[in-house]
Design a protein around this motif. Sequence first.
Motif, PDB file in Angstrom:
ATOM      1  N   GLN A   1      -4.444  38.525  92.514  1.00  0.00           N
ATOM      2  CA  GLN A   1      -5.514  37.902  92.041  1.00  0.00           C
ATOM      3  C   GLN A   1      -6.858  39.089  92.200  1.00  0.00           C
ATOM      4  O   GLN A   1      -7.637  39.011  91.445  1.00  0.00           O
ATOM      5  CB  GLN A   1      -5.846  36.829  93.058  1.00  0.00           C
ATOM      6  N   TRP A   2      -6.650  40.073  93.112  1.00  0.00           N
ATOM      7  CA  TRP A   2      -7.529  40.899  93.322  1.00  0.00           C
ATOM      8  C   TRP A   2      -7.754  42.150  92.172  1.00  0.00           C
ATOM      9  O   TRP A   2      -8.715  42.485  92.019  1.00  0.00           O
ATOM     10  CB  TRP A   2      -7.240  42.053  94.461  1.00  0.00           C
ATOM     11  N   VAL A   3      -6.684  41.817  91.269  1.00  0.00           N
ATOM     12  CA  VAL A   3      -6.975  42.876  90.091  1.00  0.00           C
ATOM     13  C   VAL A   3      -7.878  42.183  89.158  1.00  0.00           C
ATOM     14  O   VAL A   3      -8.726  42.723  88.123  1.00  0.00           O
ATOM     15  CB  VAL A   3      -5.899  43.268  89.276  1.00  0.00           C
ATOM     16  N   SER A   4      -8.113  40.854  89.350  1.00  0.00           N
ATOM     17  CA  SER A   4      -9.329  40.181  88.433  1.00  0.00           C
ATOM     18  C   SER A   4     -11.050  40.239  89.230  1.00  0.00           C
ATOM     19  O   SER A   4     -11.706  39.564  88.592  1.00  0.00           O
ATOM     20  CB  SER A   4      -8.969  38.721  88.599  1.00  0.00           C
ATOM     21  N   ASN A   5     -10.866  41.254  90.229  1.00  0.00           N
ATOM     22  CA  ASN A   5     -12.076  41.285  90.922  1.00  0.00           C
ATOM     23  C   ASN A   5     -13.374  41.693  90.089  1.00  0.00           C
ATOM     24  O   ASN A   5     -12.879  43.051  89.546  1.00  0.00           O
ATOM     25  CB  ASN A   5     -11.970  42.022  92.049  1.00  0.00           C
ATOM     26  N   LYS A   6     -14.394  41.086  89.955  1.00  0.00           N
ATOM     27  CA  LYS A   6     -15.274  41.525  88.904  1.00  0.00           C
ATOM     28  C   LYS A   6     -16.019  42.663  89.264  1.00  0.00           C
ATOM     29  O   LYS A   6     -16.160  43.747  88.309  1.00  0.00           O
ATOM     30  CB  LYS A   6     -16.348  40.257  88.813  1.00  0.00           C
ATOM     31  N   THR A   7     -16.258  42.951  90.263  1.00  0.00           N
ATOM     32  CA  THR A   7     -16.715  44.470  90.748  1.00  0.00           C
ATOM     33  C   THR A   7     -15.960  45.697  90.489  1.00  0.00           C
ATOM     34  O   THR A   7     -16.352  46.359  89.728  1.00  0.00           O
ATOM     35  CB  THR A   7     -17.233  44.486  92.256  1.00  0.00           C
ATOM     36  N   PHE A   8     -14.719  45.533  90.809  1.00  0.00           N
ATOM     37  CA  PHE A   8     -13.566  46.549  90.710  1.00  0.00           C
ATOM     38  C   PHE A   8     -13.657  46.762  88.957  1.00  0.00           C
ATOM     39  O   PHE A   8     -13.442  47.657  88.372  1.00  0.00           O
ATOM     40  CB  PHE A   8     -12.211  46.123  91.283  1.00  0.00           C
ATOM     41  N   ARG A   9     -13.578  45.625  88.209  1.00  0.00           N
ATOM     42  CA  ARG A   9     -13.428  45.504  86.773  1.00  0.00           C
ATOM     43  C   ARG A   9     -14.447  46.374  86.269  1.00  0.00           C
ATOM     44  O   ARG A   9     -14.302  47.191  85.082  1.00  0.00           O
ATOM     45  CB  ARG A   9     -12.956  44.259  86.097  1.00  0.00           C
ATOM     46  N   ILE A  10     -15.599  46.009  86.512  1.00  0.00           N
ATOM     47  CA  ILE A  10     -16.770  46.681  86.022  1.00  0.00           C
ATOM     48  C   ILE A  10     -16.934  48.014  86.327  1.00  0.00           C
ATOM     49  O   ILE A  10     -17.292  48.788  85.334  1.00  0.00           O
ATOM     50  CB  ILE A  10     -18.241  45.685  86.682  1.00  0.00           C
ATOM     51  N   LEU A  11     -16.681  48.483  87.567  1.00  0.00           N
ATOM     52  CA  LEU A  11     -16.683  49.987  87.823  1.00  0.00           C
ATOM     53  C   LEU A  11     -15.598  50.567  86.866  1.00  0.00           C
ATOM     54  O   LEU A  11     -15.620  51.684  86.564  1.00  0.00           O
ATOM     55  CB  LEU A  11     -16.336  49.952  89.340  1.00  0.00           C
ATOM     56  N   HIS A  12     -14.488  50.062  86.779  1.00  0.00           N
ATOM     57  CA  HIS A  12     -13.384  50.585  86.134  1.00  0.00           C
ATOM     58  C   HIS A  12     -13.915  50.651  84.492  1.00  0.00           C
ATOM     59  O   HIS A  12     -13.782  51.725  83.861  1.00  0.00           O
ATOM     60  CB  HIS A  12     -12.176  49.906  85.911  1.00  0.00           C
ATOM     61  N   LEU A  13     -14.640  49.714  84.081  1.00  0.00           N
ATOM     62  CA  LEU A  13     -15.000  49.658  82.505  1.00  0.00           C
ATOM     63  C   LEU A  13     -16.104  50.692  82.325  1.00  0.00           C
ATOM     64  O   LEU A  13     -16.331  51.353  81.408  1.00  0.00           O
ATOM     65  CB  LEU A  13     -15.832  48.218  82.129  1.00  0.00           C
ATOM     66  N   ILE A  14     -17.106  50.704  83.298  1.00  0.00           N
ATOM     67  CA  ILE A  14     -18.186  51.651  83.283  1.00  0.00           C
ATOM     68  C   ILE A  14     -17.615  53.272  83.322  1.00  0.00           C
ATOM     69  O   ILE A  14     -17.824  54.194  82.747  1.00  0.00           O
ATOM     70  CB  ILE A  14     -19.031  51.580  84.592  1.00  0.00           C
ATOM     71  N   ALA A  15     -16.559  53.410  84.252  1.00  0.00           N
ATOM     72  CA  ALA A  15     -15.813  54.723  84.188  1.00  0.00           C
ATOM     73  C   ALA A  15     -15.294  55.230  83.045  1.00  0.00           C
ATOM     74  O   ALA A  15     -15.524  56.309  82.630  1.00  0.00           O
ATOM     75  CB  ALA A  15     -14.833  54.744  85.410  1.00  0.00           C
ATOM     76  N   ILE A  16     -14.504  54.667  82.292  1.00  0.00           N
ATOM     77  CA  ILE A  16     -14.062  54.636  81.148  1.00  0.00           C
ATOM     78  C   ILE A  16     -14.945  54.939  80.221  1.00  0.00           C
ATOM     79  O   ILE A  16     -14.956  55.698  79.015  1.00  0.00           O
ATOM     80  CB  ILE A  16     -12.640  54.039  80.647  1.00  0.00           C
ATOM     81  N   GLY A  17     -15.928  53.926  80.118  1.00  0.00           N
ATOM     82  CA  GLY A  17     -17.209  53.777  79.099  1.00  0.00           C
ATOM     83  C   GLY A  17     -17.856  55.412  79.132  1.00  0.00           C
ATOM     84  O   GLY A  17     -18.428  55.715  78.173  1.00  0.00           O
ATOM     85  N   VAL A  18     -18.375  55.982  80.096  1.00  0.00           N
ATOM     86  CA  VAL A  18     -18.741  57.146  80.455  1.00  0.00           C
ATOM     87  C   VAL A  18     -17.994  58.093  79.715  1.00  0.00           C
ATOM     88  O   VAL A  18     -18.339  59.188  79.058  1.00  0.00           O
ATOM     89  CB  VAL A  18     -19.238  57.473  81.999  1.00  0.00           C
ATOM     90  N   VAL A  19     -16.612  57.945  79.936  1.00  0.00           N
ATOM     91  CA  VAL A  19     -15.680  59.170  79.453  1.00  0.00           C
ATOM     92  C   VAL A  19     -15.927  59.076  77.991  1.00  0.00           C
ATOM     93  O   VAL A  19     -15.832  60.130  77.286  1.00  0.00           O
ATOM     94  CB  VAL A  19     -14.321  58.998  79.755  1.00  0.00           C
ATOM     95  N   VAL A  20     -15.618  57.765  77.505  1.00  0.00           N
ATOM     96  CA  VAL A  20     -15.673  57.654  75.980  1.00  0.00           C
ATOM     97  C   VAL A  20     -16.905  58.244  75.416  1.00  0.00           C
ATOM     98  O   VAL A  20     -17.061  58.855  74.281  1.00  0.00           O
ATOM     99  CB  VAL A  20     -15.273  56.096  75.350  1.00  0.00           C
ATOM    100  N   LEU A  21     -17.819  57.625  76.008  1.00  0.00           N
ATOM    101  CA  LEU A  21     -19.314  58.098  75.577  1.00  0.00           C
ATOM    102  C   LEU A  21     -19.445  59.710  75.283  1.00  0.00           C
ATOM    103  O   LEU A  21     -19.960  60.264  74.406  1.00  0.00           O
ATOM    104  CB  LEU A  21     -20.608  57.316  76.252  1.00  0.00           C
ATOM    105  N   GLN A  22     -19.225  60.380  76.430  1.00  0.00           N
ATOM    106  CA  GLN A  22     -19.310  61.724  76.453  1.00  0.00           C
ATOM    107  C   GLN A  22     -18.385  62.222  75.442  1.00  0.00           C
ATOM    108  O   GLN A  22     -18.979  63.438  74.713  1.00  0.00           O
ATOM    109  CB  GLN A  22     -18.748  62.412  77.946  1.00  0.00           C
ATOM    110  N   ALA A  23     -17.210  61.844  75.117  1.00  0.00           N
ATOM    111  CA  ALA A  23     -16.393  62.364  74.240  1.00  0.00           C
ATOM    112  C   ALA A  23     -17.075  62.327  72.761  1.00  0.00           C
ATOM    113  O   ALA A  23     -16.870  63.189  72.008  1.00  0.00           O
ATOM    114  CB  ALA A  23     -14.784  61.648  74.159  1.00  0.00           C
ATOM    115  N   TRP A  24     -17.451  61.104  72.445  1.00  0.00           N
ATOM    116  CA  TRP A  24     -18.377  60.858  71.153  1.00  0.00           C
ATOM    117  C   TRP A  24     -19.411  61.594  71.188  1.00  0.00           C
ATOM    118  O   TRP A  24     -19.783  62.096  69.752  1.00  0.00           O
ATOM    119  CB  TRP A  24     -18.469  59.164  70.963  1.00  0.00           C
TER     120      TRP A  24
END
Length: 136
Positions: free
Chosen positions: A41-64
């Motif tokens: 259940q902990w992998v569905s934690n909203k805060t964890f998932r948002i932080l993960h999404l933001i982290a990869i989002g920053v990487v993708v944005l920088q690449a583009w």
Amino acid sequence: MNTSVILLLLADTILVIHFLFVLFVVLSLVVIFLGGALKWQWVSNKTFRILHLIAIGVVVLQAWLGMICPLTVWEMALREQAGAATYAGSFVQHWLQYLLYYTAPDWIFIALYTGFGALVLLSWYLVPVRTKKHGR
């Protein structure tokens, strides 16, 4: 301790932080899919998932946008200020550099980061984020 030693220690610290960031982004996705399959259940934690999404989002944005990661910029600037050749230094710095930095055309990085970002987005549907219900 002289200034160049301090600058190199700061550069090595940034390199370690960079490596930990990469580990967080990559291993979190593995753990999310594994945890979804194993009903963790902990992998569905909203805060964890948002932080993960933001982290990869920053990487993708920088690449583009064709940007170099600020952690890389800061690390290199510190090494240059210390008068050191980039990535000629401590054991930790040498091996982390080997794992983090490699040469390939920009389009390969853009495609890899974008594909990984798409997998992170897909994980939101395959392993839904837990939301709190009203009244709890």
